[in-house]
Design a protein around this motif. Structure first.
Motif, short mmCIF file in Angstrom:
data_model
loop_
_atom_site.label_atom_id
_atom_site.label_comp_id
_atom_site.label_asym_id
_atom_site.label_seq_id
_atom_site.Cartn_x
_atom_site.Cartn_y
_atom_site.Cartn_z
N UNK A 130 38.31 28.55 39.63
CA UNK A 130 39.38 29.51 39.34
C UNK A 130 40.23 29.72 40.60
N UNK A 131 41.56 29.60 40.51
CA UNK A 131 42.40 29.91 41.68
C UNK A 131 42.16 31.34 42.16
N UNK A 132 42.06 31.52 43.45
CA UNK A 132 41.74 32.84 43.96
C UNK A 132 42.81 33.88 43.64
N UNK A 133 44.04 33.44 43.45
CA UNK A 133 45.09 34.40 43.13
C UNK A 133 44.81 35.11 41.82
N UNK A 134 43.94 34.56 40.96
CA UNK A 134 43.61 35.20 39.70
C UNK A 134 42.48 36.22 39.84
N UNK A 135 41.96 36.38 41.04
CA UNK A 135 40.86 37.33 41.24
C UNK A 135 41.32 38.55 42.02
N UNK A 136 42.55 38.95 41.84
CA UNK A 136 43.06 40.09 42.60
C UNK A 136 44.25 40.70 41.88
N UNK A 137 44.78 41.75 42.49
CA UNK A 137 46.01 42.36 42.02
C UNK A 137 45.93 42.88 40.60
N UNK A 138 46.92 42.49 39.79
CA UNK A 138 47.04 42.99 38.42
C UNK A 138 46.28 42.16 37.40
N UNK A 139 45.60 41.12 37.83
CA UNK A 139 44.83 40.29 36.89
C UNK A 139 43.71 41.12 36.26
N UNK A 140 43.50 40.91 34.97
CA UNK A 140 42.43 41.59 34.26
C UNK A 140 41.36 40.58 33.83
N UNK A 141 40.22 41.08 33.44
CA UNK A 141 39.17 40.21 32.92
C UNK A 141 39.66 39.46 31.69
N UNK A 142 40.43 40.14 30.84
CA UNK A 142 40.95 39.50 29.64
C UNK A 142 41.88 38.34 29.99
N UNK A 143 42.76 38.56 30.98
CA UNK A 143 43.69 37.50 31.38
C UNK A 143 42.95 36.32 32.00
N UNK A 144 41.94 36.63 32.81
CA UNK A 144 41.16 35.57 33.43
C UNK A 144 40.38 34.78 32.39
#
Length: 225
Positions: free
Chosen positions: A54-68
């Motif tokens: 998983x790209x690390x940019x998806x593990x921060x900020x406004x990302x949610x579990x649902x989006x991930x």
């Protein structure tokens, strides 16, 4: 969507966050207090349990579990992480970061900590009889010989090896005293206890000049206030 993916992600993030943290599939990870260390642990566990890088940019900020979970679901069934295959014909193609490289990169994300400087190392050497021209030539040969010294990050969070490295024009500061006039003594008298204040600034160092002297006094560690 495989409903097991959101449940697995929710469990992994809940285990990584401080006890008592309230988290659901629509909670932004940044708002939940996910820091860089916790994100690195979750990133590794996602690879182990779901088989996805998983790209690390998806593990921060406004990302949610649902989006991930949606991002992972869109990439199909993952595969267990294993050794990167050797493919000499694809040596200049992008490939994944190692877990250690990914953890170093994590430290540069401002949304995952208060001090996003990443991993740095500073070394300083005093070399007598240094020849800057030979030093630069040797450094360029070293970069040409070792491919990983030409590795760069790609926008999607992977790495690739450049076929050729951009030229490295070093800056040489000539700290020798002017040649005109008597040579300065190797050691001077102790500074006066009273007298006019020393200047607060001196002439700027040149950005390039002749080779450094073969020997000379050590640079001062501190200057006048």
């Amino acid at each position: 969507m495989d409903q097991g993916v959101p449940a697995t992600l929710l469990r992994l993030f809940t285990e990584a966050l401080p006890p008592g943290t309230r988290l659901d599939v629509e909670t932004p990870l940044g708002a939940a207090g996910l820091d860089s260390l916790a994100a690195a642990r979750v990133w590794l566990r996602i690879g182990e349990e779901l088989g996805h890088e998983v790209p690390f940019r998806l593990l921060s900020g406004e990302t949610t579990v649902a989006a991930l979970a949606e991002w992972i679901d869109g990439r199909g069934t993952g595969t267990a992480r294993g050794p990167v295959p050797v493919e000499p014909e694809a040596v200049h193609e992008p490939f994944a970061l190692t877990p250690l490289q990914q953890s170093y990169l994590t430290g540069t994300y401002a949304e995952l900590g208060d001090d996003p400087v990443g991993c740095h190392q500073y070394l300083e050497f005093e070399v007598p009889d240094l020849d800057p021209v030979r030093l630069v030539s040797a450094w360029r040969e070293l970069i040409a010989r070792h491919p990983m010294l030409r590795a760069v990050l790609t926008p999607d969070g992977r790495q690739r090896i450049l076929p050729d490295s951009p030229d490295w024009p070093p800056t040489v500061h000539d700290l020798r005293p002017p040649t005109a006039g008597p040579a300065p003594p190797t050691a001077g008298p102790a500074p006066p206890t009273a007298g006019p204040a020393p200047p607060t600034a001196g002439p700027a160092l040149p950005t390039a000049g002749p080779a450094l002297p073969t020997a000379g006094p050590a640079l001062p560690t501190a200057g006048p206030a």
